[in-house]
Enzyme design. Structure first.
Site, PDB file in Angstrom:
ATOM      1  N   PRO A  16      -6.386  -5.467   8.523  1.00  0.00           N
ATOM      2  CA  PRO A  16      -6.830  -4.148   8.061  1.00  0.00           C
ATOM      3  C   PRO A  16      -6.010  -3.671   6.858  1.00  0.00           C
ATOM      4  CG  PRO A  16      -5.357  -3.880   9.917  1.00  0.00           C
ATOM      5  CD  PRO A  16      -5.548  -5.369   9.728  1.00  0.00           C
ATOM      6  N   MET A  17      -6.350  -2.508   6.353  1.00  0.00           N
ATOM      7  CA  MET A  17      -5.556  -1.921   5.269  1.00  0.00           C
ATOM      8  C   MET A  17      -4.125  -1.682   5.769  1.00  0.00           C
ATOM      9  SD  MET A  17      -8.312   0.700   3.623  1.00  0.00           S
ATOM     10  CE  MET A  17      -7.226   1.203   2.293  1.00  0.00           C
ATOM     11  N   SER A  19      -1.797  -3.808   6.241  1.00  0.00           N
ATOM     12  CA  SER A  19      -1.230  -4.852   7.107  1.00  0.00           C
ATOM     13  C   SER A  19      -0.320  -5.810   6.339  1.00  0.00           C
ATOM     14  CB  SER A  19      -2.351  -5.627   7.812  1.00  0.00           C
ATOM     15  OG  SER A  19      -3.179  -6.280   6.876  1.00  0.00           O
ATOM     16  N   ASP A  99      -6.949 -11.489  -4.735  1.00  0.00           N
ATOM     17  CA  ASP A  99      -6.736 -10.371  -3.806  1.00  0.00           C
ATOM     18  C   ASP A  99      -8.041  -9.586  -3.636  1.00  0.00           C
ATOM     19  OD1 ASP A  99      -5.292  -8.857  -2.026  1.00  0.00           O
ATOM     20  OD2 ASP A  99      -4.248  -7.657  -3.548  1.00  0.00           O
ATOM     21  N   GLU A 100      -8.152  -8.819  -2.545  1.00  0.00           N
ATOM     22  CA  GLU A 100      -9.314  -7.957  -2.289  1.00  0.00           C
ATOM     23  C   GLU A 100     -10.627  -8.737  -2.388  1.00  0.00           C
ATOM     24  OE1 GLU A 100      -8.809  -4.873  -1.330  1.00  0.00           O
ATOM     25  OE2 GLU A 100      -7.168  -3.951  -2.468  1.00  0.00           O
ATOM     26  N   GLN A 102     -12.978  -9.192  -0.472  1.00  0.00           N
ATOM     27  CA  GLN A 102     -14.197  -8.568   0.083  1.00  0.00           C
ATOM     28  C   GLN A 102     -15.003  -7.849  -1.001  1.00  0.00           C
ATOM     29  OE1 GLN A 102     -11.125  -7.380   0.682  1.00  0.00           O
ATOM     30  NE2 GLN A 102     -11.161  -5.226   0.095  1.00  0.00           N
ATOM     31  N   CYS A 156      -0.599   1.112  14.220  1.00  0.00           N
ATOM     32  CA  CYS A 156      -1.541   2.212  14.465  1.00  0.00           C
ATOM     33  C   CYS A 156      -0.846   3.551  14.224  1.00  0.00           C
ATOM     34  CB  CYS A 156      -2.086   2.153  15.885  1.00  0.00           C
ATOM     35  SG  CYS A 156      -3.180   3.545  16.285  1.00  0.00           S
ATOM     36  N   CYS A 159      -0.732   5.582  17.819  1.00  0.00           N
ATOM     37  CA  CYS A 159       0.058   5.205  18.999  1.00  0.00           C
ATOM     38  C   CYS A 159       1.137   4.151  18.740  1.00  0.00           C
ATOM     39  CB  CYS A 159      -0.862   4.699  20.105  1.00  0.00           C
ATOM     40  SG  CYS A 159      -1.572   3.080  19.756  1.00  0.00           S
TER      41      CYS A 159
HETATM   42  P1  ADP Z   1      -2.601  -4.538   2.395  1.00  0.00           P
HETATM   43  O1  ADP Z   1      -2.729  -5.446   1.193  1.00  0.00           O
HETATM   44  O2  ADP Z   1      -2.886  -5.242   3.696  1.00  0.00           O
HETATM   45  O3  ADP Z   1      -3.364  -3.243   2.278  1.00  0.00           O
HETATM   46  P2  ADP Z   1       0.050  -4.048   1.375  1.00  0.00           P
HETATM   47  O4  ADP Z   1       0.739  -5.373   1.261  1.00  0.00           O
HETATM   48  O5  ADP Z   1      -0.517  -3.452   0.112  1.00  0.00           O
HETATM   49  O6  ADP Z   1      -1.062  -4.135   2.522  1.00  0.00           O
HETATM   50  O7  ADP Z   1       1.039  -2.956   1.983  1.00  0.00           O
HETATM   51  C1  ADP Z   1       1.760  -3.154   3.176  1.00  0.00           C
HETATM   52  C2  ADP Z   1       2.772  -2.016   3.256  1.00  0.00           C
HETATM   53  O8  ADP Z   1       2.100  -0.799   3.553  1.00  0.00           O
HETATM   54  C3  ADP Z   1       3.786  -2.121   4.359  1.00  0.00           C
HETATM   55  O9  ADP Z   1       4.851  -2.997   4.041  1.00  0.00           O
HETATM   56  C4  ADP Z   1       4.277  -0.689   4.458  1.00  0.00           C
HETATM   57  O10 ADP Z   1       5.249  -0.433   3.464  1.00  0.00           O
HETATM   58  C5  ADP Z   1       3.041   0.126   4.083  1.00  0.00           C
HETATM   59  N1  ADP Z   1       2.377   0.828   5.200  1.00  0.00           N
HETATM   60  C6  ADP Z   1       1.765   2.031   5.080  1.00  0.00           C
HETATM   61  N2  ADP Z   1       1.209   2.411   6.249  1.00  0.00           N
HETATM   62  C7  ADP Z   1       1.453   1.447   7.157  1.00  0.00           C
HETATM   63  C8  ADP Z   1       1.103   1.252   8.550  1.00  0.00           C
HETATM   64  N3  ADP Z   1       0.399   2.165   9.256  1.00  0.00           N
HETATM   65  N4  ADP Z   1       1.524   0.109   9.151  1.00  0.00           N
HETATM   66  C9  ADP Z   1       2.234  -0.793   8.461  1.00  0.00           C
HETATM   67  N5  ADP Z   1       2.583  -0.674   7.155  1.00  0.00           N
HETATM   68  C10 ADP Z   1       2.208   0.438   6.496  1.00  0.00           C
END
Ligand code: ADP
Length: 202
Positions: A16-17, A19, A99-100, A102, A156, A159
């Site tokens: 997910p976003m 992650s 990247d991205e 999708q 999450c 929680c």
């Molecule tokens: P993605 O490409 O999957 O969207 P990124 O690599 O851009 O993820 O970003 C990951 C970073 O987002 C983490 O290292 C952390 O700093 C930040 N982050 C923000 N919100 C969260 C969350 N709810 N859980 C984990 N990391 C988070």
């Protein structure tokens, strides 16, 4: 008799976003750059022309990338405009990162398979699920065809459990199942959520 090393294969990073997909993509690409491999990175362009850009993580790390409008522009960029991708060409990069994924188009699937067959290490990162937690477009096809798949989780925001889904919020409220993917003028945001706390309004 030993055959020469053929490094061609497909790696996919999903989740997910938030992650850490971009972070993981950047980590893998940086190692290749340090080892003096020829690395080429792409990402979808948000505007209508292709240009120099960067893949950046939410935490701030980045690598140089070319922003493209789709698979055809990746193919053109790798082969020199207007020509077909030469199979087994010595001019192909050692590593291609995207990247991205999708937000690319289904023509990406045959392209990345062709690159892997031609000896390129292809590393893709993108969402496996959309905001409704439905498989995202042609991504399942990539997961099936990849040599390796890494599924990452975020945390999450409700929680603290491992988050596998992207919660879409419109004006602070969970989005509806049939809300359009692009909403003009709406106050939109996303949060990482687990199965229990991911909400899609009917
Ligand atoms: P993605 O490409 O999957 O969207 P990124 O690599 O851009 O993820 O970003 C990951 C970073 O987002 C983490 O290292 C952390 O700093 C930040 N982050 C923000 N919100 C969260 C969350 N709810 N859980 C984990 N990391 C988070």
């Amino acid at each position: 008799l030993k055959s020469p090393y053929h490094g061609g294969h497909l790696e996919v990073i999903v989740g997910p976003m938030f992650s850490g997909k971009s972070e993981e993509l950047i980590r893998r690409l940086t190692r290749s750059v340090i080892a003096r491999q020829n690395v080429q990175v792409f990402k979808p362009a948000l505007d209508d022309r292709y240009h120099e850009s960067a893949v950046a993580s939410h935490a701030g790390r980045s690598v140089r990338a070319v922003a493209v409008r789709g698979a055809a522009e990746i193919r053109a960029h790798l082969s020199g405009e207007g020509t077909l991708l030469p199979s087994g060409s010595a001019d192909l990069p050692d590593v291609v990162g995207i990247d991205e994924v999708q937000f690319m188009d289904p023509a990406l699937v045959p392209l990345v398979l062709e690159l892997a067959d031609a000896g390129v290490r292809v590393i893709l990162a993108g969402l496996d699920l959309d905001f409704r937690a439905e498989p995202f477009g042609f991504i399942p096809e990539l997961l099936a065809r990849a040599e390796t798949v890494e599924k990452l989780t975020a945390i999450c925001t409700v929680c603290g459990a491992p988050a596998t889904r992207s919660q879409r919020l419109i004006g602070g409220e969970p989005a509806r199942f049939d809300d359009p993917v692009v909403l003009v003028g709406a106050q939109e945001s996303y949060e990482a959520r687990c199965r229990v706390h991911h909400v899609v309004r009917p």
